[in-house]
Design a protein around this motif. Sequence first.
Motif: not given
Length: 531
Positions: A67-83, A161-171
């Motif tokens: 779940i933490l690997f996916e948070v950039p789609a929500d526009g939240l700070p990257n959590q990869d190191a913690l994941a 909200y989910d449409i904007l999450r998909a757009e975040m990944l596209r951009v």
Amino acid sequence: MKRFIFICMMAMLLGPAAAADEDMASEAADISPVTAERAPPRYADMTAMAARLSGWTPEAVADVAGILFEVPADGLPNQDALAEALLDGARPFDRRAGLAAQALLRLAGWLEFGLIDQDTLELRRLGEDEAAMLVRRLQAALETGRIRAAIDESRPQVRDYDILRAEMLRVLALRPIWPHIDSGASLGPGDAGVRVDQLRARLSAEGLLSHDWREGQAYDTRLATAVRRYQGRVNLSPTGRLDQITLRQLNISPEQRIAQLRANLEQRRWRTRQLGYRHIWVNLADFRLEAWEDGQLAREHQVMIGGQASSTPEFSEEMQYIVLNPWWGLPSGSARPRFQSIRRNPRIVNDRGFRIFDRSGQAVSVWEVDWSRWGRDWPYRLSQPPGPTNPMGEVKFIFPNRYNVYIHDTIERDRFVRTRRDFSAGCIRVRDPLALASWVLEGQADWSRDRIDAVVAGNTPTVVWLDRRIPVHIAYWTVVGDSDGQVRYLHDLYRRDGRVIDAYSSAFQRISAEPAGFGSDLSGRVVSMRH
């Protein structure tokens, strides 16, 4: 109490309406909810709250990492190191479970309430009750193995909200190849050159123009149509020419788009989860009203909003009643120039159907006005009864609020043909208001559309209380996802985006700079939970 308010309302409807702003003004201006004093917030000890989460398994810790690997789609700070730390089998399991508990609780808080506070725009801290609610939800998820479902439940239940999450990944993916248009003069049909090629490339990236064009091709009808479609999507005048405002909008960098998307995702997280079985959304930036019922879009209406000098605020309140054939109480700002005109030409009072009242509420003839008091202690108010010249039109929708902003009809209905519709003095003018009134009163005894039409055919002010209140949510969102999954970036008419974007970016960078995302040294020893 309701009967008392109703009697007061009828008195105001049939007599001198209370002063308020034009459009914002009406007979209901003095009825507003009482705001009680609030006790200082009790913030939660996030470390202690996270420690309540029990029953961790390796599979649950791995779920949290995914779940933490996916948070950039929500526009939240990257959590990869913690994941990655959670997946590191060399670390003791109890330490990884402790990190997972804190990471999961904080992420749920971000999604449920936002990274920053809506009012202060500072990093948001969870209250004790808020954190306790999330702990109960997450504990149940741990016990049933439904951690991802619990996180999804914390996401806003707003349809796009989910449409904007998909757009975040596209951009994020498009960022390295984002086309840019050089600055220069406006472009139109017949023009050719490098900048026209750049315009085609940019519109192709937007999905508004196919890629089968040739370099050096002149600005033709096909390109003008694509420009017009783009302008319509962002609520600019659809001229088909690349004017300067369209050029600025097209040349917003991918970094700026990402920041805008992040802020818009955050603004959705600020909204209540209890939208209402039947509720109304108004997106000011999109000049659009949507009526929702049981999770389905029931109606859409175009709206006019306040101009830049009288911009419409954002808030949520409950619609309590509607007024058919409302009076209009002119505010002082609108009444003074009219009184000046009346002094020069008293016939305006009869021509426009105005009524003059003194401070005691008694009707005064225009010939009895004491003009010697002008500019000192002016005791008169100007009102306008229902009729064809009343700016309130035929119906007004009342949801008492501290701004005295409401939804209502207008006599300037021809202005709905405009793409940009910021014409009011603060209130929201709605197109086809009687159809909206019919939806609002649907299922309410004796209030069919035929009866509504019969009442507004006359001039008698009529208050209709709602059997069930309808939540009204007024927002200002400059990125919207449509039902077909497409995303539109709207013109920031009120220039409100900058403050939110700056505050969110600052908080985003602050969190991103922390070790492991929340003050842990990755050994399992928690330094702090900044929330």
